[in-house]
Design a protein around this motif. Structure first.
Motif, PDB file in Angstrom:
ATOM      1  N   ASN A  42      -2.279   6.864  15.171  1.00 37.92           N
ATOM      2  CA  ASN A  42      -1.707   6.832  13.816  1.00 37.92           C
ATOM      3  C   ASN A  42      -0.230   6.463  13.935  1.00 37.92           C
ATOM      4  N   HIS A  75      -2.114   9.464   1.765  1.00 41.83           N
ATOM      5  CA  HIS A  75      -2.034   8.113   1.202  1.00 41.83           C
ATOM      6  C   HIS A  75      -3.423   7.575   0.883  1.00 41.83           C
ATOM      7  N   ILE A  76      -4.350   7.671   1.838  1.00 42.64           N
ATOM      8  CA  ILE A  76      -5.665   7.078   1.599  1.00 42.64           C
ATOM      9  C   ILE A  76      -6.481   7.889   0.587  1.00 42.64           C
ATOM     10  N   ALA A 128     -11.255   1.148   5.351  1.00 41.87           N
ATOM     11  CA  ALA A 128     -10.118   0.636   6.131  1.00 41.87           C
ATOM     12  C   ALA A 128     -10.418  -0.734   6.724  1.00 41.87           C
ATOM     13  N   ARG A 176     -12.670   3.409  -4.992  1.00 37.95           N
ATOM     14  CA  ARG A 176     -11.546   2.747  -4.319  1.00 37.95           C
ATOM     15  C   ARG A 176     -11.792   1.255  -4.084  1.00 37.95           C
ATOM     16  N   ALA A 194      -0.817  10.031   6.351  1.00 39.14           N
ATOM     17  CA  ALA A 194      -1.792   8.943   6.241  1.00 39.14           C
ATOM     18  C   ALA A 194      -2.994   9.388   5.416  1.00 39.14           C
ATOM     19  N   ASP A 219      -9.643  -2.979   3.507  1.00 33.94           N
ATOM     20  CA  ASP A 219      -8.307  -2.940   2.911  1.00 33.94           C
ATOM     21  C   ASP A 219      -7.186  -2.864   3.940  1.00 33.94           C
ATOM     22  N   ASN A 272      -5.678   0.220   6.463  1.00 36.77           N
ATOM     23  CA  ASN A 272      -4.848   1.395   6.186  1.00 36.77           C
ATOM     24  C   ASN A 272      -3.554   1.304   6.990  1.00 36.77           C
ATOM     25  N   THR A 327      -6.352  13.432  11.506  1.00 33.72           N
ATOM     26  CA  THR A 327      -5.561  12.313  11.011  1.00 33.72           C
ATOM     27  C   THR A 327      -4.205  12.810  10.524  1.00 33.72           C
ATOM     28  N   SER A 344      -8.531   0.225  11.540  1.00 39.39           N
ATOM     29  CA  SER A 344      -8.855  -0.742  10.491  1.00 39.39           C
ATOM     30  C   SER A 344      -9.468  -2.004  11.083  1.00 39.39           C
TER      31      SER A 344
END
Length: 227
Positions: free
Chosen positions: A75, A182-183, A123, A224, A179, A126, A128, A175, A135
């Protein structure tokens, strides 16, 4: 096809894998869990091609393959990602999926029936932030499944991929909180998904109820999904 079907579920001892294994068992499927964790029916590192081949030989004919084993990976911004962190994420998430498909698909083709369900991620569509290895690896799983679905399209074997938004699993407990926040904020329903919700989709994709869908990506994202 008649008789009891057999499913292999990788990462079957926790998270989405455990939920999928439990749901398939409810459907009357004989489930074999593949995991590094204690208690798995077969303990194997899916990133090890030889170990996967050996496990497949011991397990025998398989009708359903669910690839749920995965790691989040580093991360951090891409330019700070250590090479071994990048490589390990791909070895498990992409290599593991490749190895199990390579091991089990030939038998499915020979028998003229099979269902492959690969677990990717939103991910992979999009991207992440601070999760480039994860991702990118999940994007690879999506593309792999699209290719495989076309290759198997007339064989009776279907291969589809699920792209969940963030789900309440032990994997995501590790995680980075920023992060994760945010997701989660990207989900219009305003909550995390639950493993059993994803397992319902796995159940359908692993059954005769799906018949005209292969190489497809199924979002389960609380709204999403953007494409």
């Amino acid at each position: 096809m008649t008789g009891t079907r057999t499913a292999v579920v990788t990462g079957g001892m926790s998270g989405l894998g455990a939920a999928a294994a439990a749901r398939l068992a409810e459907d009357g499927v004989k489930v074999v869990t593949l995991d590094l964790a204690a208690g798995a029916d077969v303990r194997v590192d899916v990133s090890d091609a030889a170990a996967v081949r050996d496990a497949a030989g011991r397990i025998g004919p398989v009708d359903i393959l669910v690839n749920s084993a995965g790691v989040v990976g580093p991360n951090m911004p891409l330019w700070k990602v250590p090479l071994d962190g990048w490589q390990h994420t791909f070895a498990v998430n992409v290599g593991g999926t490749f190895h199990t498909c390579k091991a089990f698909v030939p038998g499915m083709r020979e028998r003229g029936w099979g269902r492959i369900v690969n677990i990717a991620s939103m991910a992979g569509k999009d991207g992440n932030p601070n999760m480039s290895p994860y991702s990118a690896s999940k994007a690879a799983v999506i593309a792999l499944t699209k290719s495989l679905g076309k290759e198997l399209a007339t064989s009776g074997v279907l291969a589809n991929v699920i792209a969940p938004a963030v789900v309440e699993t032990p994997m995501n407990a590790n995680t980075d909180p920023a992060a994760l926040a945010h997701i989660t904020s990207l989900i219009p329903m305003g909550r995390l998904g639950r493993p059993e919700e994803v397992a319902e989709l796995v159940s359908w994709l692993a059954s005769d109820r799906v018949s005209f869908s292969t190489g497809a990506v199924y979002d389960i994202s609380g709204g999403r999904a953007t494409y």
